[in-house]
Design an enzyme around this catalytic site. Structure first.
Site, PDB file in Angstrom:
ATOM      1  N   SER A   7      -6.239 -10.228   7.177  1.00 55.06           N
ATOM      2  CA  SER A   7      -5.815 -10.523   8.593  1.00 55.06           C
ATOM      3  C   SER A   7      -4.692 -11.932   8.078  1.00 55.06           C
ATOM      4  O   SER A   7      -5.112 -12.530   9.541  1.00 55.06           O
ATOM      5  CB  SER A   7      -6.645 -10.843   9.588  1.00 55.06           C
ATOM      6  OG  SER A   7      -7.189  -9.346   9.734  1.00 55.06           O
ATOM      7  N   LYS A  18       0.853  -1.250  -0.024  1.00 54.47           N
ATOM      8  CA  LYS A  18       0.006   0.079   0.006  1.00 54.47           C
ATOM      9  C   LYS A  18       0.901   1.205   0.027  1.00 54.47           C
ATOM     10  O   LYS A  18       1.969   1.315  -0.596  1.00 54.47           O
ATOM     11  CB  LYS A  18      -1.106  -0.184   1.224  1.00 54.47           C
ATOM     12  CG  LYS A  18      -1.808  -1.246   1.165  1.00 54.47           C
ATOM     13  CD  LYS A  18      -2.690  -1.061   2.024  1.00 54.47           C
ATOM     14  CE  LYS A  18      -3.578  -2.317   2.395  1.00 54.47           C
ATOM     15  NZ  LYS A  18      -4.567  -2.423   2.924  1.00 54.47           N
ATOM     16  N   GLY A  63      -8.308  -4.114  10.081  1.00 53.45           N
ATOM     17  CA  GLY A  63      -7.821  -3.537  11.040  1.00 53.45           C
ATOM     18  C   GLY A  63      -7.781  -4.324  12.333  1.00 53.45           C
ATOM     19  O   GLY A  63      -7.176  -3.841  13.519  1.00 53.45           O
ATOM     20  N   HIS A 122      -9.300  -3.122  -5.252  1.00 54.73           N
ATOM     21  CA  HIS A 122      -8.759  -3.102  -3.732  1.00 54.73           C
ATOM     22  C   HIS A 122     -10.107  -2.198  -3.055  1.00 54.73           C
ATOM     23  O   HIS A 122     -10.456  -1.202  -3.553  1.00 54.73           O
ATOM     24  CB  HIS A 122      -7.590  -2.687  -3.360  1.00 54.73           C
ATOM     25  CG  HIS A 122      -7.249  -2.934  -1.865  1.00 54.73           C
ATOM     26  ND1 HIS A 122      -7.752  -2.322  -0.847  1.00 54.73           N
ATOM     27  CD2 HIS A 122      -6.536  -4.289  -1.348  1.00 54.73           C
ATOM     28  CE1 HIS A 122      -7.265  -2.755   0.310  1.00 54.73           C
ATOM     29  NE2 HIS A 122      -6.584  -4.004  -0.230  1.00 54.73           N
TER      30      HIS A 122
HETATM   31  C1  PEP Z   1      -5.628  -5.629   2.682  1.00 55.39           C
HETATM   32  O1  PEP Z   1      -5.708  -4.614   3.227  1.00 55.39           O
HETATM   33  O2  PEP Z   1      -5.843  -5.990   1.459  1.00 55.39           O
HETATM   34  C2  PEP Z   1      -5.014  -6.648   3.582  1.00 55.39           C
HETATM   35  C3  PEP Z   1      -4.969  -7.788   3.240  1.00 55.39           C
HETATM   36  O3  PEP Z   1      -4.798  -6.442   4.871  1.00 55.39           O
HETATM   37  P1  PEP Z   1      -4.171  -7.173   6.130  1.00 55.39           P
HETATM   38  O4  PEP Z   1      -3.068  -8.278   5.601  1.00 55.39           O
HETATM   39  O5  PEP Z   1      -3.590  -6.143   7.072  1.00 55.39           O
HETATM   40  O6  PEP Z   1      -5.504  -7.934   6.693  1.00 55.39           O
END
Ligand code: PEP
Length: 240
Positions: A203, A10, A170, A94
């Site tokens: 996650s 990101k 999050g 996304h």
């Molecule tokens: C995402 O935001 O696409 C993502 C996979 O985040 P995380 O791995 O932190 O859950």
């Protein structure tokens, strides 16, 4: 089948930080037999990453792209510019692109087609909100996103699908294995082919990756937070 684990950085890591990350990463990463690792830095890091990863078995992919070849589109990057940087995949739609940048289904569909015509494999993200989940609308919502995102795409097997249950956003929570399996099976039915990969993204952490990879139709991960540290990203790859 080879597993694929995607790191999406990101809007994180300056060029200096990215260089340091890739150097640490390359020094610790011995090619895994059954796993390919992919890294998507911020656009400003694509060039340096493409140079640093040239002879490694870590692949480069892009967090986004525009569907036109060139013209007055401030800040955008075209599919052929990604070809030049050896990006073989691009993530499209996304949840943040929809949420903060209002990318519409029609707009996304043009990106999917442009990527395919440039031999870049699009990863189309689909997801449901907490409200939709609680109203039992998940399958309907995902189906609409797939229909609109893949509208008039001649060969759907050229597209991978990433399912992201953003209601776990999050948090250190993941959807239950039964839930993920049900949704991934449903997506498999909808895409109607065995070549599209169905990627789980939300996650994914070193301590749950082994369990997640054992779920039917989950062979691929999309990772953000746990990919920002090279050690933690490598631990996820130890599912092998
Ligand atoms: C995402 O935001 O696409 C993502 C996979 O985040 P995380 O791995 O932190 O859950």
């Amino acid at each position: 089948m080879k597993y694929l684990i995607w790191a999406n950085f990101k809007m994180n890591k300056s060029t200096k930080e990215l260089k340091e990350y890739l150097e640490v990463f390359k020094s610790k990463y011995a090619c895994f037999l059954h796993i390919d690792l992919m890294i998507a830095p911020v656009t400003s890091g694509l060039w340096i990453a493409s140079e640093l990863l040239e002879w490694s078995c870590i692949n480069l992919w892009s967090q986004n792209m525009y569907f036109e070849e060139s013209w007055a589109y401030t800040w955008e990057i075209s599919p052929s510019m990604l070809n030049e940087l050896n990006c073989t995949y691009v993530i499209i739609w996304h949840s943040e692109r929809r949420q903060y940048f209002n990318e519409t289904n029609e707009f996304i569909n043009k990106k999917v087609k442009a990527a395919i015509s440039h031999r870049i494999r699009p990863i189309l993200c689909i997801w449901e909100s907490l409200e939709q989940k609680n109203k039992w609308l998940t399958k309907e919502v995902l189906k609409i996103q797939l229909i609109e995102g893949l509208w008039w795409v001649e060969d759907v097997s050229k597209v991978d699908i990433a399912y992201e249950p953003v209601w776990a956003i999050g948090t250190w929570e993941t959807a239950t294995p039964e839930y993920i399996e049900e949704i991934h099976d449903y997506i498999r039915e909808l895409v109607w082919n065995d070549e599209s990969r169905i990627i789980y993204g939300w996650s994914v952490k070193p301590d749950n990756s082994k369990q997640l990879i054992s779920i039917k139709n989950v062979n691929w991960f999309l990772v953000w937070s746990a990919s920002l540290d090279p050690e933690s990203f490598l631990k996820i790859a130890e599912v092998e």
